[in-house]
Design a protein around this motif. Structure first.
Motif, PDB file in Angstrom:
ATOM      1  N   ALA A  60      18.431 -58.499 -45.549  1.00  0.00           N
ATOM      2  CA  ALA A  60      19.188 -59.212 -44.094  1.00  0.00           C
ATOM      3  C   ALA A  60      18.670 -59.864 -43.157  1.00  0.00           C
ATOM      4  O   ALA A  60      19.757 -60.380 -42.126  1.00  0.00           O
ATOM      5  CB  ALA A  60      18.730 -57.529 -43.399  1.00  0.00           C
ATOM      6  N   GLU A  64      21.295 -63.177 -40.521  1.00  0.00           N
ATOM      7  CA  GLU A  64      21.236 -63.007 -39.481  1.00  0.00           C
ATOM      8  C   GLU A  64      20.547 -64.638 -39.242  1.00  0.00           C
ATOM      9  O   GLU A  64      21.193 -65.330 -38.469  1.00  0.00           O
ATOM     10  CB  GLU A  64      19.796 -61.903 -38.986  1.00  0.00           C
ATOM     11  CG  GLU A  64      20.378 -62.152 -37.551  1.00  0.00           C
ATOM     12  CD  GLU A  64      19.302 -60.966 -37.117  1.00  0.00           C
ATOM     13  OE1 GLU A  64      19.082 -60.706 -35.519  1.00  0.00           O
ATOM     14  OE2 GLU A  64      18.669 -59.839 -37.820  1.00  0.00           O
ATOM     15  N   GLU A  65      19.301 -64.914 -39.831  1.00  0.00           N
ATOM     16  CA  GLU A  65      18.296 -66.132 -39.503  1.00  0.00           C
ATOM     17  C   GLU A  65      19.849 -67.321 -40.041  1.00  0.00           C
ATOM     18  O   GLU A  65      19.872 -68.163 -39.041  1.00  0.00           O
ATOM     19  CB  GLU A  65      17.233 -66.481 -40.321  1.00  0.00           C
ATOM     20  CG  GLU A  65      16.080 -67.685 -39.456  1.00  0.00           C
ATOM     21  CD  GLU A  65      16.210 -67.905 -39.186  1.00  0.00           C
ATOM     22  OE1 GLU A  65      16.106 -69.257 -38.541  1.00  0.00           O
ATOM     23  OE2 GLU A  65      15.614 -66.641 -38.029  1.00  0.00           O
ATOM     24  N   SER A  68      22.923 -66.885 -37.107  1.00  0.00           N
ATOM     25  CA  SER A  68      21.821 -67.529 -36.195  1.00  0.00           C
ATOM     26  C   SER A  68      21.675 -68.734 -36.156  1.00  0.00           C
ATOM     27  O   SER A  68      21.935 -69.472 -34.855  1.00  0.00           O
ATOM     28  CB  SER A  68      20.537 -66.740 -35.474  1.00  0.00           C
ATOM     29  OG  SER A  68      19.651 -67.141 -36.637  1.00  0.00           O
ATOM     30  N   ARG A 114      26.866 -58.589 -47.545  1.00  0.00           N
ATOM     31  CA  ARG A 114      26.815 -59.038 -45.703  1.00  0.00           C
ATOM     32  C   ARG A 114      27.464 -60.256 -45.309  1.00  0.00           C
ATOM     33  O   ARG A 114      27.774 -60.477 -44.629  1.00  0.00           O
ATOM     34  CB  ARG A 114      25.159 -59.307 -46.008  1.00  0.00           C
ATOM     35  CG  ARG A 114      24.385 -57.880 -46.205  1.00  0.00           C
ATOM     36  CD  ARG A 114      23.260 -58.797 -46.168  1.00  0.00           C
ATOM     37  NE  ARG A 114      21.909 -57.005 -46.392  1.00  0.00           N
ATOM     38  CZ  ARG A 114      21.889 -56.310 -45.462  1.00  0.00           C
ATOM     39  NH1 ARG A 114      22.326 -56.158 -44.108  1.00  0.00           N
ATOM     40  NH2 ARG A 114      21.389 -55.066 -45.912  1.00  0.00           N
TER      41      ARG A 114
END
Length: 274
Positions: A60, A64-65, A68, A114
């Motif tokens: 996760a 996200e990294e 972003s 994801r």
């Protein structure tokens, strides 16, 4: 600049793919399980951060990294990191199978799912799975690894059917013998899980122990460098209509052909003869 998230980049196939794609103008997110390996890649000029398939939190955080840094887009995913736990199937305890499936299958599936919403939202994406010749046929002493790769093949085939018309391509790359550290990296898993000295197959383990612990006297006659896999990866990324499967080595081509041609018992004999 196209972007790609790669796993298992500390060495071997992942490392070669990361270097080659970066040199070809891709924005490469080269992930590794250990922070120390990420630090080495960062020193080489890569964008790198940890991704451990066995940890949902790590997956996760890596997603996200990645998003972003790109502003919420990504063009491709290359699932690659995996390990082997050699041993006779009858000697594999439940924990050994649970551990290898967590990394070699469940983690890949988690990461893929994801990222699918991102691919759907932008209308395109390529999910490329590094399978194996052992996803096509079995081989003695490699039952745990074979099981994960057969499962990966089935899951990917179904997802490819389900993604028809979405702009998301599912692609399998099928290496055979490639010069990587998978054999050396298998030793801790073998030592952790396989009680070979108390096995009914104890005497049969001599050849396996020899392969695991003794340095290779010479290169496998069919072994190719990781760059051979990268060449197929590039085609899978660049082709307007990529193939569903890319075979890499001679043994993979032979195994794929014999699996289609021979009855199971004859295929067993062919595999036993090497």
């Amino acid at each position: 600049m196209r972007s790609i998230l790669l796993t298992g980049c500390s060495s071997g196939i992942g490392y070669d793919a990361a270097r080659t794609l970066k040199s070809r103008g891709w924005r490469v997110f080269a992930t590794c399980r250990q922070q120390g390996d990420c630090d080495r890649l960062i020193a080489e000029g890569f964008e790198s951060f940890p991704l451990d398939y066995a940890s949902e939190d790590s997956i996760a955080a890596a997603v996200e990294e990645t998003l972003s840094r790109t502003g919420g887009t990504l063009d491709a995913l290359f699932n690659n990191g995996a390990f082997a736990c050699p041993g006779a199937v009858e000697d594999l305890p439940r924990g050994a199978l649970r551990e290898i499936f967590e990394t070699n299958l469940f983690g890949w599936h988690d990461l893929t799912c994801r990222l699918i919403p991102t691919f759907r939202a932008q209308g395109h994406g390529r999910i490329i799975q590094c399978s194996s010749v052992l996803g096509l046929v079995g081989a003695k002493w490699r039952g745990a690894y074979v099981a994960t790769k057969h499962a990966l093949e089935g899951l990917t085939d179904v997802m490819r059917l389900e993604m028809e018309g979405t702009g998301i391509d599912l692609i399998l790359i099928e290496p055979g013998p490639v010069a990587t550290r998978i054999r050396a990296n298998a030793i801790p898993h073998f030592e952790k899980w396989i009680d070979w000295e108390n096995s009914a197959r104890r005497d049969d383990y001599a050849a396996l122990l020899d392969r695991l612990y003794k340095p290779q006297a010479k290169k496998d006659r069919w072994e190719l460098p990781p760059s051979a896999v990268t060449a197929k990866l590039i085609h899978a990324l660049d082709a307007p209509r990529p193939r569903a499967r890319y075979y890499v080595t001679v043994p993979t081509h032979v195994a794929g052909f014999l699996r289609r041609l021979l009855p199971t018992r004859l295929l067993d004999r062919a595999i036993a003869k090497g």
